[in-house]
Each structure stands twice: as C-alpha cells, then as structure tokens.
Design an enzyme around this catalytic site. Structure first.
Site, PDB file in Angstrom:
ATOM      1  CB  ALA A   1      32.851   8.487  12.923  1.00  0.00           C
TER       2      ALA A   1
ATOM      3  CB  THR B   1      29.375   0.929  18.537  1.00  0.00           C
ATOM      4  OG1 THR B   1      29.129   2.309  18.251  1.00  0.00           O
ATOM      5  CG2 THR B   1      28.538   0.504  19.737  1.00  0.00           C
TER       6      THR B   1
ATOM      7  CB  SER C   1      22.788  -0.004  18.567  1.00  0.00           C
ATOM      8  OG  SER C   1      23.260  -0.527  17.343  1.00  0.00           O
TER       9      SER C   1
ATOM     10  CE  LYS D   1      32.877   2.521  15.771  1.00  0.00           C
ATOM     11  NZ  LYS D   1      32.464   3.432  14.704  1.00  0.00           N
TER      12      LYS D   1
ATOM     13  CG  ASP E   1      32.718   3.092  10.873  1.00  0.00           C
ATOM     14  OD1 ASP E   1      31.581   2.643  10.674  1.00  0.00           O
ATOM     15  OD2 ASP E   1      33.205   3.220  12.012  1.00  0.00           O
TER      16      ASP E   1
ATOM     17  CG  LEU F   1      29.908  11.057   9.565  1.00  0.00           C
ATOM     18  CD1 LEU F   1      31.067  10.198  10.069  1.00  0.00           C
ATOM     19  CD2 LEU F   1      29.693  10.797   8.092  1.00  0.00           C
TER      20      LEU F   1
ATOM     21  CG  ASN G   1      33.051  -1.042  11.774  1.00  0.00           C
ATOM     22  OD1 ASN G   1      33.765  -1.887  11.218  1.00  0.00           O
ATOM     23  ND2 ASN G   1      32.070  -0.421  11.143  1.00  0.00           N
TER      24      ASN G   1
HETATM   25  P1  NAP Z   1      33.768   9.751  19.210  1.00  0.00           P
HETATM   26  O1  NAP Z   1      34.971   8.929  18.861  1.00  0.00           O
HETATM   27  O2  NAP Z   1      33.266   9.772  20.611  1.00  0.00           O
HETATM   28  O3  NAP Z   1      34.080  11.258  18.718  1.00  0.00           O
HETATM   29  C1  NAP Z   1      33.184  12.292  18.996  1.00  0.00           C
HETATM   30  C2  NAP Z   1      33.595  13.543  18.238  1.00  0.00           C
HETATM   31  O4  NAP Z   1      32.600  14.549  18.495  1.00  0.00           O
HETATM   32  C3  NAP Z   1      34.932  14.146  18.679  1.00  0.00           C
HETATM   33  O5  NAP Z   1      35.544  14.768  17.582  1.00  0.00           O
HETATM   34  C4  NAP Z   1      34.490  15.169  19.734  1.00  0.00           C
HETATM   35  O6  NAP Z   1      35.414  16.217  19.926  1.00  0.00           O
HETATM   36  C5  NAP Z   1      33.236  15.702  19.062  1.00  0.00           C
HETATM   37  N1  NAP Z   1      32.323  16.328  20.029  1.00  0.00           N
HETATM   38  C6  NAP Z   1      31.558  15.704  20.961  1.00  0.00           C
HETATM   39  N2  NAP Z   1      30.842  16.607  21.659  1.00  0.00           N
HETATM   40  C7  NAP Z   1      31.181  17.837  21.166  1.00  0.00           C
HETATM   41  C8  NAP Z   1      30.796  19.161  21.478  1.00  0.00           C
HETATM   42  N3  NAP Z   1      29.904  19.418  22.458  1.00  0.00           N
HETATM   43  N4  NAP Z   1      31.321  20.180  20.758  1.00  0.00           N
HETATM   44  C9  NAP Z   1      32.219  19.933  19.755  1.00  0.00           C
HETATM   45  N5  NAP Z   1      32.635  18.688  19.426  1.00  0.00           N
HETATM   46  C10 NAP Z   1      32.120  17.648  20.120  1.00  0.00           C
HETATM   47  O7  NAP Z   1      32.512   9.305  18.317  1.00  0.00           O
HETATM   48  P2  NAP Z   1      32.522   8.705  16.816  1.00  0.00           P
HETATM   49  O8  NAP Z   1      32.513   7.228  16.848  1.00  0.00           O
HETATM   50  O9  NAP Z   1      33.590   9.392  16.061  1.00  0.00           O
HETATM   51  O10 NAP Z   1      31.064   9.155  16.314  1.00  0.00           O
HETATM   52  C11 NAP Z   1      30.788  10.504  15.978  1.00  0.00           C
HETATM   53  C12 NAP Z   1      29.385  10.615  15.388  1.00  0.00           C
HETATM   54  O11 NAP Z   1      29.339   9.888  14.155  1.00  0.00           O
HETATM   55  C13 NAP Z   1      28.280  10.017  16.275  1.00  0.00           C
HETATM   56  O12 NAP Z   1      27.165  10.860  16.212  1.00  0.00           O
HETATM   57  C14 NAP Z   1      27.957   8.687  15.617  1.00  0.00           C
HETATM   58  O13 NAP Z   1      26.601   8.301  15.795  1.00  0.00           O
HETATM   59  C15 NAP Z   1      28.218   9.028  14.147  1.00  0.00           C
HETATM   60  N6  NAP Z   1      28.561   7.817  13.377  1.00  0.00           N
HETATM   61  C16 NAP Z   1      27.745   7.506  12.342  1.00  0.00           C
HETATM   62  C17 NAP Z   1      28.022   6.394  11.583  1.00  0.00           C
HETATM   63  C18 NAP Z   1      27.112   6.049  10.450  1.00  0.00           C
HETATM   64  O14 NAP Z   1      27.175   4.907   9.982  1.00  0.00           O
HETATM   65  N7  NAP Z   1      26.315   6.978   9.960  1.00  0.00           N
HETATM   66  C19 NAP Z   1      29.132   5.588  11.873  1.00  0.00           C
HETATM   67  C20 NAP Z   1      29.958   5.952  12.943  1.00  0.00           C
HETATM   68  C21 NAP Z   1      29.646   7.076  13.693  1.00  0.00           C
HETATM   69  P3  NAP Z   1      36.598  16.078  21.013  1.00  0.00           P
HETATM   70  O15 NAP Z   1      37.684  15.259  20.350  1.00  0.00           O
HETATM   71  O16 NAP Z   1      37.017  17.469  21.279  1.00  0.00           O
HETATM   72  O17 NAP Z   1      36.021  15.391  22.216  1.00  0.00           O
END
Ligand code: NAP
Length: 286
Positions: free
Chosen positions: A135, A66, A19, A70, A106, A228, A91
């Site tokens: 996210a 995180t 992180s 969440k 977020d 993102l 968050n």
């Molecule tokens: P999460 O709740 O674990 O959701 C993950 C998402 O990715 C789900 O839609 C999942 O699909 C999909 N996914 C994972 N592996 C996959 C694969 N092999 N093929 C297709 N889809 C896949 O995580 P999150 O909190 O939403 O975070 C998602 C991303 O956003 C992360 O990379 C995180 O670092 C980034 N993020 C960035 C910020 C920022 O401030 N820039 C803030 C928050 C998050 P399924 O539903 O089918 O499992």
C-alpha cells in the site's frame, strides 16, 4: 430459451475472511444493474498459480488481489498496465479475450480520497509516509507523480524503505528520504510535515490498541494525519491526532475509491459512491 450469463468476480487473498470487497463490489453491481457476483477466495501462498489458472479456465471476469499476493501474482499474468507496471504491485486483474491483465487502483484511490474528502492537493507538500509494503508503495509512487515537495519514507525494516526509495529514484527520478521510527531525524520530518500517512498495518483490527510510534506532538497545526487502515474507522492513531487538534482522514474513502476504480476496469462503468459508502459504514459501525 437462453439463460443470461452471470459474470463471476472475486478476491484472492490469505486471509480474506474479513475483506469488505465482496460487500462493496456486490453493492456496486446492484447499483449499476450488472448481473454479476463477487466472492472471497482464500488462496494460500502456494496455491496462487492454480488460482490464476482457475480464473482463466472458469471464465471468471476479474478479481481483486490482496495480501500477500499483490506482487506474487505478476508472473501469472499476460500483461501489467499503468500504475501496476510502475510500482510492481497488482490489486485488480481483468480477464478479457483469454488474457489476464493486471492493474493497480490503490494509488489513484488514495489520491481521490485525499482530494475529495480532505480537499488536499499533494503538489509541493512535505509528506511523511509510514510503511514500505504494497500500500505504501502504491501511495508513494502516486504522490511522487503528483509532484510532492518532499517525501520521507519511514519503516520498521529500513532495507524495505531503502528499496522503495531506490525504485522511486530509478523509475521516476524522484528523490525521497528514508529513516527508521527511532531515528532522531523523524522529529524534524514531523515538524515540517503538511501530511503524515500511516500505510503500516499497525492499529488494524483485531490489534486496534496499537498505533505507529510517531511523534504526533511535533506536527504543526493543520498537518493532515491520514490512516489507510479502515477497520476500525477511527484508529487509535487518528484518535490521538484528533485529540491534539489535528485534522484526520481514515482509510474508508480509499477503500471505496480503489474499489470503484476496479469496478470501472471490469465493467467500463464507474459505480455511484453513496450506496457503497452507506453499505460499508453500516457494517463498520456495527
Ligand atoms: P504489507 O505489504 O504487508 O505491509 C505492511 C507494512 O506494515 C510494512 O511496512 C510493515 O513493516 C509494517 N508493519 C507491520 N507490522 C508492524 C509493526 N508491528 N511495527 C511497525 N511496522 C509494521 O501490507 P499493505 O498491503 O501495505 O497494507 C498495509 C495497511 O494498509 C493494512 O492495514 C491494509 O489494510 C491497509 N490498506 C488499506 C487500503 C484502503 O483501501 N484503505 C488499501 C490497501 C491497504 P516491515 O516492512 O518492517 O515489515
């Protein structure tokens, strides 16, 4: 002699070792002259209730939450406010007057990045959102509230996209569409898009060789491609989009703005953006 109290903040996640929030928030405290320290806490899923209890007992001032906590944190809080209540994800937790209050920064963080870095207003735009996790949920609700013209939710597991679609309808009266990555209608959604956002974890370090299976070649000229993911700063997906001549926006800005908004919730003051951005860029470019 009285000793000045150091206010303790942190992030609860699992894993949490990569992180960038400790760097970001400690830089923010330095810039604001706040006597605070922010630490990473690796909280395994079964240990979340104990961690929330410790937050109260130790008198910590606040934490970020995180993956994977969440949504799971909510039963251990006294209240959830604003976007957190709407989306069901938290968050940021503020500990004030013995109460734990949950917020989500977020969606607002993403919106600030879109406006300030890309100069884009979502109102009336045709938007494709990849992902349906925490996210994506925060971003979808914010885009719907800002008057998106259309919103296509695309996710690996269709049930999760469908659940998000139903929540948008029930809580905001906003009608979105959803499909899977291999459905033919994705090509039409791409061809009509003004904005495509990757909110999946595909392409995130250490799996930087992955990219969402999305038909970038169908996107019209000028369609903004957002990711993102912020580590690496330019993901493979953004690189492919840039090589096609499409404008791109990475996840670093959202990370900075959501962190600045968390800091404001805890301290009542918004930190300056530049020292935070410079510190994060130094680490990410290493
Ligand atoms: P999460 O709740 O674990 O959701 C993950 C998402 O990715 C789900 O839609 C999942 O699909 C999909 N996914 C994972 N592996 C996959 C694969 N092999 N093929 C297709 N889809 C896949 O995580 P999150 O909190 O939403 O975070 C998602 C991303 O956003 C992360 O990379 C995180 O670092 C980034 N993020 C960035 C910020 C920022 O401030 N820039 C803030 C928050 C998050 P399924 O539903 O089918 O499992």
């Amino acid at each position: 002699m009285t000793q000045e109290i150091i206010r303790v903040y942190g992030i609860f996640g699992y894993p949490v070792g990569h992180s960038l929030s400790p760097l970001l928030q400690n830089e923010a405290f330095k810039a604001l002259g706040i006597n605070g320290v922010y630490l990473p806490f690796e909280v395994k899923p079964g240990a979340l209730e104990g961690a929330a209890h410790a937050l109260r007992c130790l008198g910590m001032a606040g934490v970020n939450i995180t993956i994977p906590h969440k949504e799971a944190i909510i039963p251990f809080l006294d209240a959830v406010e604003g976007d957190a209540a709407l989306t069901g994800t938290v968050n940021t937790v503020l500990h004030r007057d013995g109460k734990l209050i949950g917020y989500s920064t977020d969606g607002e963080g993403f919106l600030l990045s879109l406006r300030r870095e890309a100069g884009i207003e979502p109102r009336g735009k045709n938007i494709v959102l990849l992902g349906a996790g925490g996210a994506a949920r925060a971003v979808a609700f914010r885009l719907a509230q800002e008057g998106a013209g259309s919103l296509y939710l695309v996710n690996r597991s269709k049930e999760r996209a469908e659940a998000l679609r139903e929540d948008l309808q029930a809580r905001l009266g906003f009608t979105a569409a959803c499909c899977g990555f291999s459905d033919p209608e994705l090509h039409e959604a791409a061809a009509n898009a003004d904005l495509v956002i990757n909110a999946t974890s595909l392409g995130m370090y250490p799996a930087a060789g992955e990219a969402p299976p999305f038909p970038l070649e169908r996107c019209p000229t000028g369609c903004l491609i957002c990711d993102l993911v912020y580590r690496p700063r330019e993901t493979l997906w953004l690189k492919k989009a840039r090589e096609r001549g499409l404008p791109v926006l990475g996840g670093l800005g959202m990370l900075i703005y959501q962190g600045m908004l968390s800091c404001q919730i805890w301290t009542g003051r918004m930190p300056p953006e530049e020292p935070l951005r410079a510190a994060l860029e130094r680490v990410l470019d290493r």
